[in-house]
Scaffold this motif. Structure first.
Motif, mmCIF file in Angstrom:
data_model
loop_
_atom_site.group_PDB
_atom_site.id
_atom_site.type_symbol
_atom_site.label_atom_id
_atom_site.label_comp_id
_atom_site.label_asym_id
_atom_site.label_seq_id
_atom_site.Cartn_x
_atom_site.Cartn_y
_atom_site.Cartn_z
ATOM 1 N N ASP A 1 0.864 -1.173 0.000
ATOM 2 C CA ASP A 1 0.000 0.000 0.000
ATOM 3 C C ASP A 1 0.905 1.229 0.000
ATOM 4 O O ASP A 1 1.579 1.514 0.998
ATOM 5 N N PRO B 1 -6.143 -1.764 0.757
ATOM 6 C CA PRO B 1 -6.355 -2.212 2.145
ATOM 7 C C PRO B 1 -7.384 -3.335 2.282
ATOM 8 O O PRO B 1 -7.526 -3.898 3.348
ATOM 9 N N CYS C 1 -5.870 -1.359 7.661
ATOM 10 C CA CYS C 1 -5.143 -0.128 7.350
ATOM 11 C C CYS C 1 -4.482 0.387 8.628
ATOM 12 O O CYS C 1 -5.176 0.683 9.609
#
Length: 626
Positions: free
Chosen positions: A379, A481, A578
């Motif tokens: 990410d 995520p 996340c």
């Protein structure tokens, strides 16, 4: 007592930017050990917890493992106040008439493992470890080490221990077993899977034993034997170059690396491969990138509470934790992490130290690593790195093997959890797993070994049977995520099911939401959620037993639960993870948005009547009839 001015407690103030900083860090790790050496210097007693081998062997192990840091320091022209103790320890530990004699070894003995660093030292610094010994002391050291040529090692990375001892003998002009050395090196080729990857033995796992053991020892060999065996040295370097391209994906921008597999109490040995790349001068990434990988990983680790009140490394991961430990983790075992200090073998004037530390280069958002059964996803916003796992056809049956090798995903930000037992959801700590129990039994089974395991781009599929009359097919669509999991459960018995999202560190303040769609929680460490996609399960929050997670002593776990009657059932979920940086990253009035989001659109998964279509990250289409 130790000198507090050099204690580990000050290491957080060490910027770890220069070679001198690394020397100081090594001192901060090793100086606190001084009071724990035995009278004869040959044993290091720093704790009372047990391992699968005797306390005497464990104390010899502790003595040995410190050398992985001291030997590079001496190669690079440094010195250590511990070295006189080390030499006395060698004299007494190899003397059969001394009370601290290390003893006669047996087949597959732990002491065979600990001989490797002596071979490295004999080959690299004979003037420091061999020449200071009297002739009879040299004979005793040689005889004790030569036992490795009379006893077998396990058919895995252990074979390199014999290799290192024999090249040490060769370098000092003593008889060595050339046949065994060559046989072991050829056997390592049998473990080679291609693309730079090894398995740790035939049908073994491809975990950290590939970088911090097999490649590490191979690069020691390549450096030490480059003149005598140039072709094999070239091959070892080339394999390391290929492996580096994949392995760099295991590291996050903040210096953390994926917690995955066994032996994680060796902590910053995670970056030892990069230290060996620098030592052996492997081509590929610029020296500044390699330097950054090592130093950032060390800085990340030195910000964790990994030492006790005396400044001694503990067993555990980011905190002291025997729950996650292996049967072979003795009090001195964590000092294997000192292998990462290998760049100290590069002297003060070496160009490596003049290079500017560089950040991670551009790394693909999705990396398919088939030899390891993993898809690595990054990410770019949060820096979160996750490894999605298709599962394995074989098991090594080490402690908590299912938790360490068979979860659906492993994460730099959320870690993973190991069970206290399989009794109930709190003790089981089933993050990133589908756990199944016979109806009302409360004793859960998870994926332990797979009948089939495959990867199609970022879609991972496995077939596993928790009971003879229960078969589960699992598809995981990797992403961040969000990621998606789909299970086809064919059962001949009534079952209770529980599927966990990411385990989230939880200390004080927490926001949460539970509804018919699923469950979510948010704390200072981030947000974790799981939602049902087929409307057949309910959400709940589970508080796993303390000390089950590798990163956080206390966690909360969003979970979906249901009951199944005999027959065929489909389960599908979307899982969210996340991380955040020290503050609640979601407000109460936003909690609904996480569970209302439709990640199927993001990940190109489409449900229609009787059909599920997945479009992979690289554009291929998978159709399932549900």
């Amino acid at each position: 007592m130790m000198n507090n001015e050099k204690s580990f407690f000050r290491i957080g103030d060490n910027p770890l930017k220069t070679r001198e900083d690394l020397v100081i860090a090594l001192e901060q790790l090793t100086d606190p050990l001084r009071p724990f050496y035995s009278k004869g210097g040959s044993r290091l007693e720093i704790g009372k917890t047990g391992a699968s081998y005797s306390a005497a062997t464990a104390e010899m192990e502790g003595f040995s493992r410190v050398l992985w840091g001291l030997v590079p320091l001496l190669i690079g022209g440094g010195d250590s106040e511990l070295w006189d103790i080390v030499l006395d320890g060698i004299r007494h530990g190899t003397d059969p008439s001394h009370e601290e004699y290390w003893g006669e070894v047996k087949d597959y003995d732990q002491r065979l493992v600990e001989m490797a660093v002596f071979g490295f030292a004999l080959a690299a610094i004979p003037e420091q470890i061999w020449l200071p010994l009297a002739p009879n002391e040299q004979d005793q050291l040689y005889r004790w080490l030569n036992q490795i040529n009379a006893h077998p090692c396990y058919d895995c990375n252990w074979l390199f221990f014999n290799v290192l001892v024999n090249i040490g003998f060769r370098k000092i002009g003593r008889p060595y077993n050339a046949g065994q050395l060559e046989s072991n090196l050829k056997r390592m080729d049998d473990f080679y899977l291609g693309e730079g990857w090894y398995s740790d033995g035939i049908n073994g796992h491809s975990d950290y034993y590939v970088p911090f053991a097999i490649h590490y020892y191979a690069l020691l060999y390549a450096k030490l034997m480059e003149q005598e065996d140039p072709e094999r040295s070239r091959v070892f370097k080339e394999r390391a170059r290929l492996f580096a391209v994949d392995f760099i994906g295991w590291f996050a921008p903040d210096g953390s690396a994926l917690p995955y597999g066994r032996s994680l109490t060796y902590r910053f040995a995670q970056s030892a491969f990069w230290s060996a790349v620098a030592y052996a001068d492997v081509e590929g990434f610029p020296a500044g990138v390699v330097k950054g990988l090592v130093l950032r990983n060390l800085r990340w680790w030195f910000s964790q509470p990994i030492v006790d009140a005396d400044g001694v490394l503990t067993i555990g991961y980011t905190y002291p934790n025997l729950v996650m430990a292996e049967n072979y983790n003795a009090p001195g075992s964590p000092y294997w992490a000192l292998k990462t200090f290998l760049p100290l073998a590069l002297g003060v004037d070496h160009p490596f130290w003049k290079e500017e530390e560089l950040p991670l280069p551009a790394i693909p958002a999705v990396m398919v690593q088939k030899p390891a059964h993993l898809v690595i996803v990054r990410d770019s916003v949060s820096g979160h790195v996750a490894a999605f796992n298709s599962g394995h056809l074989y098991t090594n049956e080490h402690t908590h093997t299912s938790a360490k090798y068979e979860k659906f995903v492993y994460s730099t930000s959320f870690g993973f959890s190991v069970p206290r037992s399989e009794w109930g959801l709190s003790q089981g700590a089933f993050d990133a797993m589908l756990a199944l129990s016979e109806r009302g039994d409360n004793l859960y089974r998870v994926r332990r070994q797979n009948l089939e395991s495959e990867m199609i781009d970022n879609v991972l599929r496995s077939v596993w049977k928790p009971w003879a009359n229960v078969e589960v097919q699992t598809w995981v669509v990797a992403g961040l995520p969000w990621h998606i999991r789909i299970h086809r459960v064919e059962t001949g018995r009534s079952l209770d099911t529980a599927e966990g999202g990411f385990a989230l560190g939880q200390e004080n303040e927490m926001l949460s939401k539970i509804d018919v769609a699923g469950a979510m929680a948010s704390t200072a460490w981030g947000t974790s959620a799981i939602k049902d996609l087929l409307g057949c399960r309910k959400g709940e929050l589970v508080w796993p037993n303390a000390n089950t997670n590798l990163l956080h002593p206390r966690t909360v776990l969003p979970m979906l639960t249901s009951t199944l009657e005999p027959g065929i059932h489909w389960l599908a979920s979307a899982v969210y993870g996340c991380p955040s940086e020290g503050a609640l990253d979601i407000q109460a009035d936003q909690a609904d948005e996480v569970l209302k989001h439709s990640p199927e659109q993001d990940l190109k998964v489409k449900f229609s009547e009787g059909t599920l279509t997945i479009v992979t990250h690289f554009g291929r289409e998978i159709v399932l009839n549900i």
